[in-house]
Design a protein around this motif. Structure first.
Motif, PDB file in Angstrom:
ATOM      1  N   SER A  25       0.740  -1.213  -0.099  1.00 45.11           N
ATOM      2  CA  SER A  25      -0.139  -0.122   0.017  1.00 45.11           C
ATOM      3  C   SER A  25       0.775   1.164  -0.073  1.00 45.11           C
ATOM      4  O   SER A  25       2.020   1.341   0.772  1.00 45.11           O
ATOM      5  N   HIS A  26       0.511   2.248  -0.582  1.00 42.99           N
ATOM      6  CA  HIS A  26       1.269   3.414  -0.628  1.00 42.99           C
ATOM      7  C   HIS A  26       0.953   4.195   0.367  1.00 42.99           C
ATOM      8  O   HIS A  26       1.513   5.506   0.911  1.00 42.99           O
ATOM      9  N   ARG A  27      -0.053   3.771   1.244  1.00 38.74           N
ATOM     10  CA  ARG A  27      -0.178   4.463   2.481  1.00 38.74           C
ATOM     11  C   ARG A  27       0.506   3.757   3.848  1.00 38.74           C
ATOM     12  O   ARG A  27       0.391   4.224   4.876  1.00 38.74           O
ATOM     13  N   SER A  28       1.124   2.637   3.372  1.00 39.32           N
ATOM     14  CA  SER A  28       1.797   2.219   4.450  1.00 39.32           C
ATOM     15  C   SER A  28       3.075   2.919   4.965  1.00 39.32           C
ATOM     16  O   SER A  28       3.525   3.705   3.990  1.00 39.32           O
ATOM     17  N   LYS A  29       3.487   2.936   5.987  1.00 39.12           N
ATOM     18  CA  LYS A  29       4.731   3.617   6.624  1.00 39.12           C
ATOM     19  C   LYS A  29       5.796   3.194   5.816  1.00 39.12           C
ATOM     20  O   LYS A  29       6.574   4.215   5.515  1.00 39.12           O
ATOM     21  N   VAL A  69       5.291   5.492   2.948  1.00 37.06           N
ATOM     22  CA  VAL A  69       5.279   7.140   3.181  1.00 37.06           C
ATOM     23  C   VAL A  69       6.524   7.515   3.596  1.00 37.06           C
ATOM     24  O   VAL A  69       6.913   8.854   3.505  1.00 37.06           O
ATOM     25  N   LYS A 117      -1.728  17.082   0.816  1.00 36.34           N
ATOM     26  CA  LYS A 117      -1.802  15.881   1.019  1.00 36.34           C
ATOM     27  C   LYS A 117      -0.375  15.367   1.061  1.00 36.34           C
ATOM     28  O   LYS A 117      -0.514  14.053   0.755  1.00 36.34           O
ATOM     29  N   MET A 158       0.519  13.235  -1.711  1.00 32.08           N
ATOM     30  CA  MET A 158      -0.170  11.765  -1.827  1.00 32.08           C
ATOM     31  C   MET A 158      -1.773  11.972  -2.104  1.00 32.08           C
ATOM     32  O   MET A 158      -2.581  11.274  -1.464  1.00 32.08           O
ATOM     33  N   TYR A 159      -1.948  12.886  -2.823  1.00 32.12           N
ATOM     34  CA  TYR A 159      -3.538  13.103  -3.225  1.00 32.12           C
ATOM     35  C   TYR A 159      -4.279  11.900  -3.684  1.00 32.12           C
ATOM     36  O   TYR A 159      -5.111  11.422  -3.423  1.00 32.12           O
ATOM     37  N   ASN A 160      -3.596  11.365  -4.710  1.00 30.99           N
ATOM     38  CA  ASN A 160      -3.705   9.968  -5.288  1.00 30.99           C
ATOM     39  C   ASN A 160      -2.733   9.055  -5.358  1.00 30.99           C
ATOM     40  O   ASN A 160      -1.719   9.488  -4.892  1.00 30.99           O
ATOM     41  N   THR A 161      -2.862   7.722  -5.630  1.00 34.63           N
ATOM     42  CA  THR A 161      -1.792   6.560  -5.431  1.00 34.63           C
ATOM     43  C   THR A 161      -0.495   7.391  -6.541  1.00 34.63           C
ATOM     44  O   THR A 161      -0.697   7.671  -7.719  1.00 34.63           O
TER      45      THR A 161
END
Length: 354
Positions: A39-43, A46, A227, A230-233
């Protein structure tokens, strides 16, 4: 055989960067997972994005000076649109030095009046205009620092009374400049920073939010800043590889160190172009690019012989752009001096045979 990669872009990257990036495709950070499937939201990712953005500002000397670094998509061509959409209220001045600035002008005209403050179109864009004035009542001034197709580069920048926007796609991180003179810098990654797929945007926050038009969130710099890019992927692989390249550059000693190498590469090649009677440089000498040397072979009868010799020496990517012809040697940061010396040796051998 060692291949000497003079491709204009996508272009050569440091071998150690390619190795690390390829390993991450199989197993990223010893997670047992590929960089391409987390996930691009994973630490884990990030941290990559935060490090890449911080390194860009650090290397440019812009940390703590009111700038934000973003990794966006759409290439520099998208920035032709976004820069105008975010900054152009009435009119702006553009310096026209080649194909990419011509395209930037075309896109900006959608949003307001565009004035070409100067142009080198009259001579096939083989020089950089000088002595022009920038009106103080314009919204911003736009220039292109290096022109890959024609092999010209701005060695001096004007003192602008208005915000200065610069397309640095083909020479960012290659030489020391006072980057605080620029209010918005954008650069496609695929020359000096990483693979195709992401674009670095460095913007001074206080120039934003001043246009009256409504705009889609995805084209609004302020939305991307809010954001944290990271507004989008995001294009995870391109950002990660760019981060590795920026780390590589920092470990070399930063822009100051790589500039010395780049100056040497350019000096070696241009010396051969000037001294070898078989070749002629395209760009005006005062405006020659350190990144892209453009030149022609005077005798067409030697073309086949020269290109056979190039192939035998493992020299790749030397063909000039279709609009100029001849040859173009792109000497981006990751190209070693030995590759330039290999090219010069072939050019010298051709002279001996002629």
């Amino acid at each position: 055989m060692k291949i000497h990669n003079f491709s204009a872009g996508p272009s050569i990257l440091p071998q150690e960067v390619l190795k690390k990036a390829s390993e991450a495709v199989i197993d990223f950070n010893n997670m047992g997972l590929s960089l391409l499937e987390i996930s691009h939201r994973s630490k884990h990712f990030v941290d990559v994005m935060e490090n890449a953005r911080a390194l860009a500002l650090e290397l440019l000397g812009l940390q703590g000076k009111g700038y934000q670094a973003l990794f966006l998509q759409g290439g520099a061509s998208m920035q032709f649109v976004m820069a105008a959409q975010n900054l152009l209220e009435k009119r702006a001045g553009y310096l026209n030095t080649g194909t990419w600035s011509t395209n930037a002008i075309k896109e900006a005209k959608i949003y307001g009046e565009i004035v070409e403050v100067a142009s080198s179109k009259d001579a096939g864009f083989n020089y950089i205009p000088k002595g022009y004035s920038i009106p103080s009542n314009f919204d911003y001034f736009h220039c292109t620092s290096n022109n890959t197709i024609f092999g010209t580069q701005m060695h001096k920048f004007p003192k602008s009374p208005i915000p200065m926007v610069c397309d640095m796609s083909s020479d960012i991180f290659s030489r020391e400049l006072d980057f605080s003179k620029f209010d918005l810098i954008y650069a496609g990654a695929q020359k000096n920073m990483g693979p195709a797929g992401t674009t670095l945007v460095v913007v001074k926050e206080d120039i934003l939010g001043k246009v009256s038009r409504k705009m889609p969130a995805i084209l609004n710099y302020q939305e991307h800043i809010a954001k944290e890019s990271m507004y989008n992927t995001p294009p995870v692989y391109a950002v990660y590889t760019s981060m590795l390249t920026l780390e590589w550059l920092k470990n070399l000693g930063g822009i100051k160190a790589i500039e010395k190498v780049n100056e040497m590469k350019a000096r070696v090649l241009y010396s051969e172009i000037d001294l070898n009677p078989l070749f002629k440089g395209y760009a005006a000498k005062d405006d020659r690019s350190m990144m892209n040397a453009t030149f022609t072979l005077g005798n067409d009868k030697l073309k086949e012989t020269f290109e056979t010799m190039l192939k035998e020496a493992g020299i790749s990517g030397l063909s000039g752009h279709r609009s100029v012809g001849g040859y173009r040697a792109s000497m981006y940061n990751a190209l070693p001096l030995d590759s330039v010396k290999a090219l010069v040796e072939v050019m010298s051998e051709l002279e001996a045979k002629a």
